[in-house]
Design an enzyme around this catalytic site. Sequence first.
Site, PDB file in Angstrom:
ATOM      1  N   ASP A 178      -6.088   5.234   9.693  1.00 11.33           N
ATOM      2  CA  ASP A 178      -7.476   5.414   9.265  1.00 11.33           C
ATOM      3  C   ASP A 178      -8.020   4.156   8.608  1.00 11.33           C
ATOM      4  O   ASP A 178      -9.223   3.899   8.626  1.00 11.33           O
ATOM      5  CB  ASP A 178      -7.573   6.550   8.233  1.00 11.33           C
ATOM      6  CG  ASP A 178      -7.215   7.887   8.832  1.00 11.33           C
ATOM      7  OD1 ASP A 178      -7.216   7.996  10.075  1.00 11.33           O
ATOM      8  OD2 ASP A 178      -6.936   8.816   8.059  1.00 11.33           O
ATOM      9  N   HIS A 185       0.807  -1.217   0.000  1.00 11.61           N
ATOM     10  CA  HIS A 185       0.000   0.000   0.000  1.00 11.61           C
ATOM     11  C   HIS A 185       0.841   1.268   0.000  1.00 11.61           C
ATOM     12  O   HIS A 185       0.348   2.358   0.267  1.00 11.61           O
ATOM     13  CB  HIS A 185      -1.006  -0.028   1.147  1.00 11.61           C
ATOM     14  CG  HIS A 185      -2.251  -0.769   0.752  1.00 11.61           C
ATOM     15  ND1 HIS A 185      -2.194  -1.994   0.129  1.00 11.61           N
ATOM     16  CD2 HIS A 185      -3.563  -0.454   0.831  1.00 11.61           C
ATOM     17  CE1 HIS A 185      -3.435  -2.405  -0.124  1.00 11.61           C
ATOM     18  NE2 HIS A 185      -4.277  -1.484   0.286  1.00 11.61           N
ATOM     19  N   GLU A 193      -9.846  14.417  14.168  1.00 11.44           N
ATOM     20  CA  GLU A 193      -9.307  14.665  12.829  1.00 11.44           C
ATOM     21  C   GLU A 193     -10.050  15.848  12.235  1.00 11.44           C
ATOM     22  O   GLU A 193     -10.768  16.575  12.928  1.00 11.44           O
ATOM     23  CB  GLU A 193      -9.426  13.410  11.936  1.00 11.44           C
ATOM     24  CG  GLU A 193      -8.383  12.355  12.254  1.00 11.44           C
ATOM     25  CD  GLU A 193      -8.107  11.381  11.108  1.00 11.44           C
ATOM     26  OE1 GLU A 193      -8.644  11.570   9.998  1.00 11.44           O
ATOM     27  OE2 GLU A 193      -7.335  10.418  11.322  1.00 11.44           O
TER      28      GLU A 193
END
Length: 532
Positions: A170, A105, A281
């Site tokens: 996240d 990723h 956030e």
Amino acid sequence: MEKTLVSPTTLILLMIIISQFMSIVGDLKTWNPSLPYEIFSQDFAARLSLSPDSVAAASGDFGGMVTETPAAVLYPASAADVVELIEFSYNSSSPFAVAARGHGHSARGQATAKDGVVVEMSSLKRNGGRIRVSWSESLGFYADVGGHELWVDVLRASLPHGLAPVSWTDYLYLTVGGTLSNAGISGQSFRYGPQIANVIEMDVITGKGELITCSKHINSELFFAVLGGLGQFGVITRARIVLDKAPTRVKWVRMLYDDFTKFTRDQEHLISIDDGLDYVEGSLIMTQSPANNWRSSFFSPSHQSQIASLISNHGIIYSLELVKYYDDETATTIDEELQEMFKGLSFIGGLVFEKDVSFFDFLNRVRSGEVKLRQKGMWDVPHPWLNLFVPKSRILDFNVGVFVDIILRQNKTSGPILVYPTNKARWDDRMSAVVPEEETFYCVGLLHSSRVNEWEELGNQNEEILKYCDEAGIKIKQYLPHYKTEEDWEKHFGKKWQIFQQRKALFDPKLILSPGQRIFSQSSSWVWSIDA
Ligand SMILES: Cc1cc2nc3c(=O)[nH]c(=O)nc-3n(C[C@H](O)[C@H](O)[C@H](O)COP(=O)(O)OP(=O)(O)OC[C@H]3O[C@@H](n4cnc5c(N)ncnc54)[C@H](O)[C@@H]3O)c2cc1C
Ligand SMILES: *[C@@H]1O[C@H](CO)[C@@H](O)[C@H](O)[C@H]1NC(C)=O
Ligand SMILES: *[C@@H]1O[C@H](CO)[C@@H](O)[C@H](O)[C@H]1NC(C)=O
């Protein structure tokens, strides 16, 4: 991004690998056919794939912008296979590159190994890797987890015990080894520290092929090197992760702002409350923002039209997102507690929205977005991401210079833009990870996606942002850094550059590991020849 043909260097490398394996197996056979090592080596050769499919799958990543073709892919059955591979390269007169690939990723080819061997860490799972939850008087609760494990699986294994890790990303379909090589940040970091601050101990295979257990107390140099070490010092095969009592549910709140100064002031206030929130956030909302950013179930249709008109009036509005965990014991007081904390905040009157969801669903919130994007064919596209840490003292300048003057004006954005403060207190300076000098700094994530062949435009915008920060003297640090020259890396690491280099010389002197980070290059000494 065309497919590279098999290069002469690749062929030579393969010949070296194959001939060496033959000789290991052959030699041992004549010496002592009953040695287990012999069987191991034969199996090992079988787990090394040269097939075009394997090689192609290990050549790219989530970023979709870099293709670097390895010579082979190792599907290890155990850490011993990884030891053998690295030891083999280290022993060789022409060492080849080795990169652990977690879930691939990365955005810029960081998990690739051109002409070398990519180690597909996920195959350790197929071979019976387990997550073990334990408790001890001195350590409290913890989980021993393979470096290849996905965080979502760590969560699934610990929840039945009423426990969970405290620090998250996240998105949970990332590997433990991959995020610990960077930092692992999210809205919990201000309170619990990044993921690298919640590791007790690790097993690491260094660039010399040695499997070493390390912690703050044992082999601490390796421990601190590896945390945020961009895969440069060793392959993490096990990490002992801090666990704490898991809540069952969360109150998840979003409030909207039309003023960046008020938005950041409130964020900074909220992260300063002791024993207050568990997650803070925030994000920008513009016309070009992804629909799920505000046309989501968080907001009723009538609110959505109100938001649309706010956007057209203001260009950008800001969404502050926060969470407080709770369980049966605290269920009766949670609302009151939140109301107390919201007193004096400056969000737009009436524009505060709340959801009540399970702890698991909150942590796994990005997964449903992924599923939707996949259905639309919008997941496997290029991702020219830019992640920055911005010192708090310059965040207002950053807003004007970057969010307004570059991003809003150019109107190219195509993905979430995250902005939230965190603090340095929980980042141990002995670790390789790099953050700004100030006590409080902002995590800014420009999480772009683009159409194939169009990412360069966003890439150029990223360059422009970095240039602006440089010229304006905003001392940002890149997170998930991507640089092209050694000078850039030296500047990135600053006072840590020397120790980073020393640690490289100590733990990976032949520059074998994770070459896709492009920090150290074998350059001219990287010459393959049959008689080498
Ligand atoms: C959708 C999405 C959301 C994300 N959200 C966040 C977020 O909220 N917070 C955050 O901090 N990051 C986030 N990231 C970034 C993520 O942390 C990085 O991509 C990271 O590289 C982890 O991905 P991975 O496990 O696939 O590692 P890979 O990309 O496979 O590897 C990353 C680097 O680590 C090395 N490596 C991999 N495994 C090991 C190991 N076991 N030992 C040593 N080195 C190893 C690789 O060689 C490579 O250099 C997100 C990424 C995506 C795609
Ligand atoms: C590497 O060299 C060491 C020392 O000579 C030897 O013990 C080891 O078996 C070698 N490993 C491999 C994989 O060739
Ligand atoms: C930005 O681009 C979108 C489509 O890409 C368009 O709908 C919108 O009007 C543009 N906004 C501005 C301010 O130019």
